[in-house]
Motif scaffolding. Structure first.
Motif, PDB file in Angstrom:
ATOM      1  N   SER A  52      19.509 -19.066 -26.470  1.00 28.78           N
ATOM      2  CA  SER A  52      18.652 -19.868 -27.348  1.00 28.78           C
ATOM      3  C   SER A  52      17.755 -18.955 -28.175  1.00 28.78           C
ATOM      4  O   SER A  52      17.577 -19.170 -29.381  1.00 28.78           O
ATOM      5  N   SER A  53      17.210 -17.910 -27.562  1.00 31.57           N
ATOM      6  CA  SER A  53      16.364 -16.977 -28.326  1.00 31.57           C
ATOM      7  C   SER A  53      17.163 -16.302 -29.431  1.00 31.57           C
ATOM      8  O   SER A  53      16.699 -16.166 -30.565  1.00 31.57           O
ATOM      9  N   TYR A  54      18.378 -15.893 -29.071  1.00 37.00           N
ATOM     10  CA  TYR A  54      19.193 -15.149 -30.040  1.00 37.00           C
ATOM     11  C   TYR A  54      19.632 -16.049 -31.201  1.00 37.00           C
ATOM     12  O   TYR A  54      19.610 -15.658 -32.366  1.00 37.00           O
ATOM     13  N   ALA A  55      20.013 -17.278 -30.880  1.00 35.72           N
ATOM     14  CA  ALA A  55      20.471 -18.209 -31.926  1.00 35.72           C
ATOM     15  C   ALA A  55      19.339 -18.505 -32.911  1.00 35.72           C
ATOM     16  O   ALA A  55      19.546 -18.505 -34.130  1.00 35.72           O
ATOM     17  N   ILE A  56      18.146 -18.723 -32.369  1.00 37.86           N
ATOM     18  CA  ILE A  56      17.021 -19.067 -33.250  1.00 37.86           C
ATOM     19  C   ILE A  56      16.580 -17.827 -34.038  1.00 37.86           C
ATOM     20  O   ILE A  56      16.171 -17.929 -35.191  1.00 37.86           O
ATOM     21  N   LYS A  57      16.718 -16.665 -33.421  1.00 32.85           N
ATOM     22  CA  LYS A  57      16.433 -15.429 -34.164  1.00 32.85           C
ATOM     23  C   LYS A  57      17.360 -15.329 -35.389  1.00 32.85           C
ATOM     24  O   LYS A  57      16.923 -14.974 -36.488  1.00 32.85           O
ATOM     25  N   LEU A  58      18.625 -15.665 -35.199  1.00 33.68           N
ATOM     26  CA  LEU A  58      19.558 -15.624 -36.343  1.00 33.68           C
ATOM     27  C   LEU A  58      19.130 -16.608 -37.431  1.00 33.68           C
ATOM     28  O   LEU A  58      19.218 -16.303 -38.622  1.00 33.68           O
ATOM     29  N   LEU A  59      18.675 -17.801 -37.015  1.00 35.36           N
ATOM     30  CA  LEU A  59      18.173 -18.779 -38.001  1.00 35.36           C
ATOM     31  C   LEU A  59      17.018 -18.176 -38.798  1.00 35.36           C
ATOM     32  O   LEU A  59      16.935 -18.323 -40.019  1.00 35.36           O
ATOM     33  N   GLY A  61      28.749 -31.926 -24.629  1.00 37.42           N
ATOM     34  CA  GLY A  61      28.604 -32.266 -23.215  1.00 37.42           C
ATOM     35  C   GLY A  61      27.249 -32.890 -22.941  1.00 37.42           C
ATOM     36  O   GLY A  61      26.508 -33.229 -23.863  1.00 37.42           O
ATOM     37  N   PHE A  62      26.920 -33.043 -21.654  1.00 38.45           N
ATOM     38  CA  PHE A  62      25.679 -33.721 -21.297  1.00 38.45           C
ATOM     39  C   PHE A  62      25.178 -33.155 -19.979  1.00 38.45           C
ATOM     40  O   PHE A  62      25.881 -32.416 -19.297  1.00 38.45           O
ATOM     41  N   GLY A  63      23.948 -33.530 -19.618  1.00 32.88           N
ATOM     42  CA  GLY A  63      23.389 -33.045 -18.359  1.00 32.88           C
ATOM     43  C   GLY A  63      22.907 -31.619 -18.523  1.00 32.88           C
ATOM     44  O   GLY A  63      21.972 -31.357 -19.280  1.00 32.88           O
ATOM     45  N   ASN A  64      23.582 -30.683 -17.867  1.00 32.76           N
ATOM     46  CA  ASN A  64      23.181 -29.279 -17.937  1.00 32.76           C
ATOM     47  C   ASN A  64      22.972 -28.767 -19.370  1.00 32.76           C
ATOM     48  O   ASN A  64      21.952 -28.136 -19.656  1.00 32.76           O
ATOM     49  N   PRO A  65      23.867 -29.041 -20.311  1.00 34.22           N
ATOM     50  CA  PRO A  65      23.645 -28.554 -21.691  1.00 34.22           C
ATOM     51  C   PRO A  65      22.445 -29.192 -22.392  1.00 34.22           C
ATOM     52  O   PRO A  65      22.004 -28.668 -23.421  1.00 34.22           O
ATOM     53  N   ASP A  66      21.918 -30.294 -21.844  1.00 36.95           N
ATOM     54  CA  ASP A  66      20.692 -30.854 -22.431  1.00 36.95           C
ATOM     55  C   ASP A  66      19.583 -29.802 -22.390  1.00 36.95           C
ATOM     56  O   ASP A  66      18.709 -29.768 -23.261  1.00 36.95           O
ATOM     57  N   ALA A  67      19.614 -28.946 -21.368  1.00 44.24           N
ATOM     58  CA  ALA A  67      18.602 -27.888 -21.254  1.00 44.24           C
ATOM     59  C   ALA A  67      18.746 -26.890 -22.410  1.00 44.24           C
ATOM     60  O   ALA A  67      17.753 -26.424 -22.968  1.00 44.24           O
ATOM     61  N   ASP A  68      19.983 -26.551 -22.770  1.00 44.02           N
ATOM     62  CA  ASP A  68      20.201 -25.636 -23.904  1.00 44.02           C
ATOM     63  C   ASP A  68      19.736 -26.283 -25.212  1.00 44.02           C
ATOM     64  O   ASP A  68      19.137 -25.630 -26.068  1.00 44.02           O
ATOM     65  N   LEU A  69      20.032 -27.570 -25.347  1.00 46.01           N
ATOM     66  CA  LEU A  69      19.634 -28.298 -26.558  1.00 46.01           C
ATOM     67  C   LEU A  69      18.114 -28.245 -26.716  1.00 46.01           C
ATOM     68  O   LEU A  69      17.589 -27.964 -27.797  1.00 46.01           O
ATOM     69  N   VAL A  70      17.431 -28.512 -25.605  1.00 50.56           N
ATOM     70  CA  VAL A  70      15.968 -28.545 -25.639  1.00 50.56           C
ATOM     71  C   VAL A  70      15.397 -27.148 -25.914  1.00 50.56           C
ATOM     72  O   VAL A  70      14.472 -26.994 -26.710  1.00 50.56           O
ATOM     73  N   LEU A  71      15.970 -26.116 -25.289  1.00 52.64           N
ATOM     74  CA  LEU A  71      15.492 -24.749 -25.559  1.00 52.64           C
ATOM     75  C   LEU A  71      15.676 -24.390 -27.034  1.00 52.64           C
ATOM     76  O   LEU A  71      14.787 -23.810 -27.667  1.00 52.64           O
ATOM     77  N   ASN A  72      16.836 -24.719 -27.582  1.00 54.36           N
ATOM     78  CA  ASN A  72      17.074 -24.426 -29.004  1.00 54.36           C
ATOM     79  C   ASN A  72      16.063 -25.150 -29.886  1.00 54.36           C
ATOM     80  O   ASN A  72      15.530 -24.594 -30.843  1.00 54.36           O
ATOM     81  N   CYS A  73      15.807 -26.416 -29.540  1.00 50.77           N
ATOM     82  CA  CYS A  73      14.873 -27.222 -30.327  1.00 50.77           C
ATOM     83  C   CYS A  73      13.467 -26.637 -30.261  1.00 50.77           C
ATOM     84  O   CYS A  73      12.814 -26.412 -31.291  1.00 50.77           O
ATOM     85  N   SER A  75      17.992 -41.168 -21.073  1.00 55.11           N
ATOM     86  CA  SER A  75      19.289 -40.832 -21.650  1.00 55.11           C
ATOM     87  C   SER A  75      19.655 -39.362 -21.517  1.00 55.11           C
ATOM     88  O   SER A  75      20.816 -39.003 -21.583  1.00 55.11           O
ATOM     89  N   LEU A  76      18.640 -38.519 -21.406  1.00 49.20           N
ATOM     90  CA  LEU A  76      18.890 -37.079 -21.377  1.00 49.20           C
ATOM     91  C   LEU A  76      18.345 -36.500 -20.076  1.00 49.20           C
ATOM     92  O   LEU A  76      17.446 -37.069 -19.455  1.00 49.20           O
ATOM     93  N   ALA A  77      18.874 -35.318 -19.712  1.00 49.20           N
ATOM     94  CA  ALA A  77      18.433 -34.669 -18.478  1.00 49.20           C
ATOM     95  C   ALA A  77      17.302 -33.684 -18.735  1.00 49.20           C
ATOM     96  O   ALA A  77      16.744 -33.113 -17.817  1.00 49.20           O
ATOM     97  N   ASP A  78      16.966 -33.450 -19.990  1.00 46.53           N
ATOM     98  CA  ASP A  78      15.839 -32.584 -20.320  1.00 46.53           C
ATOM     99  C   ASP A  78      15.190 -33.145 -21.573  1.00 46.53           C
ATOM    100  O   ASP A  78      15.799 -33.955 -22.285  1.00 46.53           O
ATOM    101  N   SER A  79      13.976 -32.711 -21.818  1.00 46.45           N
ATOM    102  CA  SER A  79      13.205 -33.341 -22.876  1.00 46.45           C
ATOM    103  C   SER A  79      12.188 -32.358 -23.428  1.00 46.45           C
ATOM    104  O   SER A  79      11.845 -31.375 -22.773  1.00 46.45           O
ATOM    105  N   CYS A  80      11.727 -32.612 -24.655  1.00 43.57           N
ATOM    106  CA  CYS A  80      10.640 -31.800 -25.206  1.00 43.57           C
ATOM    107  C   CYS A  80       9.923 -32.616 -26.277  1.00 43.57           C
ATOM    108  O   CYS A  80      10.547 -33.435 -26.958  1.00 43.57           O
ATOM    109  N   VAL A  81       8.628 -32.379 -26.410  1.00 44.89           N
ATOM    110  CA  VAL A  81       7.878 -33.154 -27.412  1.00 44.89           C
ATOM    111  C   VAL A  81       8.277 -32.733 -28.829  1.00 44.89           C
ATOM    112  O   VAL A  81       8.114 -33.490 -29.777  1.00 44.89           O
ATOM    113  N   GLU A  82       8.833 -31.514 -28.956  1.00 46.06           N
ATOM    114  CA  GLU A  82       9.227 -31.049 -30.288  1.00 46.06           C
ATOM    115  C   GLU A  82      10.432 -31.825 -30.831  1.00 46.06           C
ATOM    116  O   GLU A  82      10.691 -31.787 -32.038  1.00 46.06           O
TER     117      GLU A  82
END
Lengths: 347, 428
Positions: free
Chosen positions: B292-299, B313-325, B351-358
């Motif tokens: 997630s750090s590397y992807a956002i660095k590229l952005l 996918g869902f569940g575990n990858p929700d954590a990656d989605l949230v970190l990227n966000c 609906s999701l296994a992870d969450s963020c206010v962002e």
């Protein structure tokens, strides 16, 4: 032909009496009673109250299954096509009763709704299962509540899918409903992003959830005396999956005795989980549910003993509401049995 | 990089003596294709079936869907690392047989394969009820182990898709679409008044059997990297997934990535589409943090001020989605997330296994736990008995009259998280 509607009200609005009559058993009367007359007017001939169920608030709260059954029986008897309950304003037990009536009717596939004040305890309990419209906190708001309820009821009766809570005015139920949008998701995403960039108003399709946080318990003081249980969401079950735990979105969990088994072997155990590659769990189920390691620790005196039964479900798209309920049940049972600590394994 | 897609519309498939396309009809020489596929010694048999939109046909369990494509000219060949050499693709001209998909089915690889109904209520949920389908019913050799069986089924789909297109090279295209991805020097200076927008393209890499491949490399072994959208169109990213059918990105949706299409559609008008970053969804925390750090660095290096982030996918990858966000938003990059939901059959759970206010802007592919009754079909290709073990089915899902009660999770592509479909959800 006007749609036939069943109306649920309490002893007070049924003209039977106040608090002293709150234990009154339910009765069914043909036609409209009390606020039902105002409903008939507001329904404008498109629908009418075919029968009214009048029930004491205490009785209803104390006999929920019986009242729910009476509601479905009455619906069948009058061949009714909808149910309306209340409005309950800020009367707590009446709110619970109206919530029960509306949600029972909805569960039976009938368009139904009720209305109450925003602080009525019936709202929190029943909002997921029923449409509940807002009212003032007392019956002086009857004149506003009834036309709004009638209009929404006619909308439900017409077969129209209600819009979201903000548009329709009911209390948000917190229930996700699938729908086909005019555009594909990717187009919706780019449109939303452009609005966000420009600082314009946009509407997310999903508000991020707020999670429970569980504070960890202090560590086990005397591990060498402690009884430890194993609980897993990794789907380890006796061969053949006797409780039919589903590969995903599990609807149940199982409790399985391991007796004095030292080791889980592939001829006796397997995984039911559909979310990961099963190969290695099936080869050696201890990889997910480490009975072998705990037996070794038991032998070495590091732990008191391994509890004789383990609990298992499949954690794969499992609804949080189910997981919470099962967790509470399993926790209570283990506590009763004197288990001091649980090792939860996931996959 | 400039790529032309030469599209030939196909509305009907037939078996015939020669593999060729004429007048919207693709004829297929079964024997030739069979011989080609059986060159893979891990396969002991392959049968072919055809399914068209409106047919009373159910196909299950489906592993992958692939659109037939081949290079007409330009470096390399489609599906580099599997069909073509590991040469960079995404330039020149590519032939596309559109309106058509190759579906792979056969012995169940894992419980996570999907259902495709060509008509009835289930057809509304899968993109592959709208394509003419060549179905490969594959039988790996009996002594072939699970992971090798997955490999040979995956390869067979890609080989067949390339074969079909490559036999149609002399036909005239109905339409030609042109896509260009300029060098960064030009891209950065272009459209100075428009916001620079990137795309963070998350690839399923939870492995085992949850794999996506990039130029033949298992995506769990990559660092996030920049890729030209035209390379995606040439099959640089392919699916090896056996995750739940509803939201795995099969190869077809990679080839036709709708986020890329939508960003190209607004490019130069509303935004400046500056790049695609592929990243993975590995299972360890260190991997999640690193990627997630590397992807956002590229952005940030691209100077993007906003990005679409799509999950797989869902569940575990929700954590990656949230970190990227979270990391993008904290870097001042505005995001829209594309995901789907597991809110329970009644829709009342989180609906999701992870969450963020962002995560203030979310597009959803719908609640995958919603259930549907799929009526019996006249013809079943594959194996109906698998309904009980397919993720999204549950015990009792196959009913005595031959109908199925399943969650839409079991339908191929139903809640696609690239935003391929019109399905979504709202809160009542």
């Amino acid at each position: 032909m006007a749609y036939k509607v069943i109306h649920y009200i309490n002893q007070f609005f049924g003209g039977i009496g106040g608090e002293e009559m709150a234990d009154r058993r339910p009765e069914v009367r043909g036609g409209a009673v009390g606020p039902g007359l105002a409903f008939n007017k507001a329904l404008g001939g498109q629908a009418e109250i075919a029968a009214t169920i009048i029930c004491g608030d205490n009785y209803c709260v104390g006999h929920q299954e019986e009242v729910a059954r009476l509601i479905t029986d009455t619906v069948a008897q009058y061949q009714a096509e909808a149910l309306v309950a209340g409005p309950a304003f800020n009367a707590g037990r009446y709110g619970m009763a109206c919530g029960l009536a509306a949600s029972s009717a909805e569960a039976a596939g009938l368009p139904s709704l009720t209305a109450m004040y925003r602080e009525n305890p019936g709202l929190e309990v029943y909002k997921a299962g029923a449409y509940i419209l807002p009212t003032t906190d007392n019956a002086r708001g009857m004149g506003q509540a009834v036309p709004a309820m009638a209009a929404f009821l006619l909308k439900l009766l017409s077969g129209q899918k209600p819009g979201d809570a903000g548009t329709e005015g009911y209390f948000e139920r917190g229930v996700r409903v699938n729908t086909f949008y005019p555009e594909v998701g990717a187009e919706r995403a780019v449109t939303m992003l452009l609005k966000k960039i420009k600082g314009q108003d946009f509407k997310t399709e999903y508000r991020m959830p707020v999670f429970d946080r569980v504070t960890p318990r202090p560590g086990v003081r005397n591990l060498a005396q402690a009884t430890i249980a194993l609980v897993t969401s990794g789907g380890i079950v006796p061969k053949g999956n006797p409780d039919h735990i589903a590969a995903s979105s599990a609807r149940n969990y199982g409790a399985y005795e391991i007796g004095d088994l030292m080791d889980l072997t592939s001829d006796q155990f397997q995984t039911a989980h559909g979310g990961y590659d099963q190969t290695y769990a099936n080869q050696d189920p201890d990889r997910v549910l480490p009975v072998d390691v705990l037996r070794q620790m038991e032998k070495e005196g590091k732990i008191g003993r391994l509890y004789h039964t383990y609990y298992s479900t499949v954690g794969n798209g499992t609804a949080v509401a189910n997981a919470r309920k099962w967790g509470e049940e399993i926790g209570a049972r283990l506590k009763n049995e004197g288990v001091e600590a649980v090792i939860l394994t996931s996959t | 990089m400039k790529l032309e897609l030469h599209k030939i519309s196909v509305r009907e498939l037939r078996f015939g003596e020669t593999t060729k396309v004429a007048g919207g009809v693709l004829s297929i020489n079964r024997d030739e294709l069979k011989a080609l596929l059986l060159e893979d010694s891990a396969l002991s048999g392959v049968e072919f079936e055809l399914a068209h939109p409106g047919d009373k046909t159910r196909i299950m369990p489906v592993k992958d869907a692939i659109e037939p494509r081949c290079k007409l000219d330009g470096p390399g060949e489609v599906f580099p690392g599997f069909v073509g050499p590991v040469e960079t693709v995404g330039e020149g001209r590519t032939l596309v047989l559109s309106g058509l998909a190759v579906l792979t089915t056969g012995r169940l690889v894992a419980p996570q394969e999907g259902i495709v109904d060509m008509s009835g209520p289930g057809a509304d949920y899968t993109p592959f009820s709208r394509t003419g389908n060549l179905v490969l019913v594959l039988t790996p050799r009996e002594d072939v182990k699970l992971h090798e069986a997955e490999r040979c089924c995956r390869q067979a789909g890609l080989t067949a898709a390339h074969y079909l297109a490559s036999r149609c090279k002399t036909a005239r295209a109905d339409t030609v679409e042109s896509y260009e991805f300029p060098p960064l020097r030009e891209a950065m200076g272009a459209h100075p008044s428009l916001p620079k927008v990137g795309y963070v393209y998350m690839l399923q890499s939870q492995g085992l059997l949850h794999d996506t491949w990039v130029y033949g490399v298992d995506a769990k072994r990559i660092l996030p990297t920049l890729i030209s959208p035209t390379e995606i169109m040439d099959g640089a990213v392919i699916s090896g997934n056996c995750v739940s059918a509803c939201d795995k990105n099969n190869t077809y949706v990679h080839q036709n990535n709708p986020v890329i299409k939508a960003l190209y559609g607004r490019h130069g008008k509303d935004l400046n589409f500056v790049g695609v970053i592929i990243t993975n969804e590995n299972v360890t925390l260190a991997d999640k943090q690193r990627s997630s750090s590397y992807a956002i660095k590229l952005l940030k290096m691209l100077g993007a001020e906003a990005a679409v982030i799509s999950e797989e996918g869902f569940g575990n990858p929700d954590a990656d989605l949230v970190l990227n966000c979270v990391k993008a938003e904290r870097a001042g990059i505005k995001t829209v997330l594309v995901t789907d939901e597991f809110a329970g059959a009644n829709g009342a759970s989180q609906s999701l296994a992870d969450s963020c206010v962002e995560g203030t802007a979310v597009v959803t592919g719908g609640n995958a736990n919603a259930t549907i009754i799929l009526p019996p079909m006249e013809k079943v290709i594959g194996d109906l008995s698998q309904a009980d073990v397919i993720a999204g089915g549950f015990f009792g899902s196959k009913r005595p009259d031959g109908s199925l009660e399943v969650e839409i999770q079991a339908i191929l592509g139903a809640t696609n998280e690239l935003g391929f479909n019109k399905l979504g959800a709202y809160t009542i």
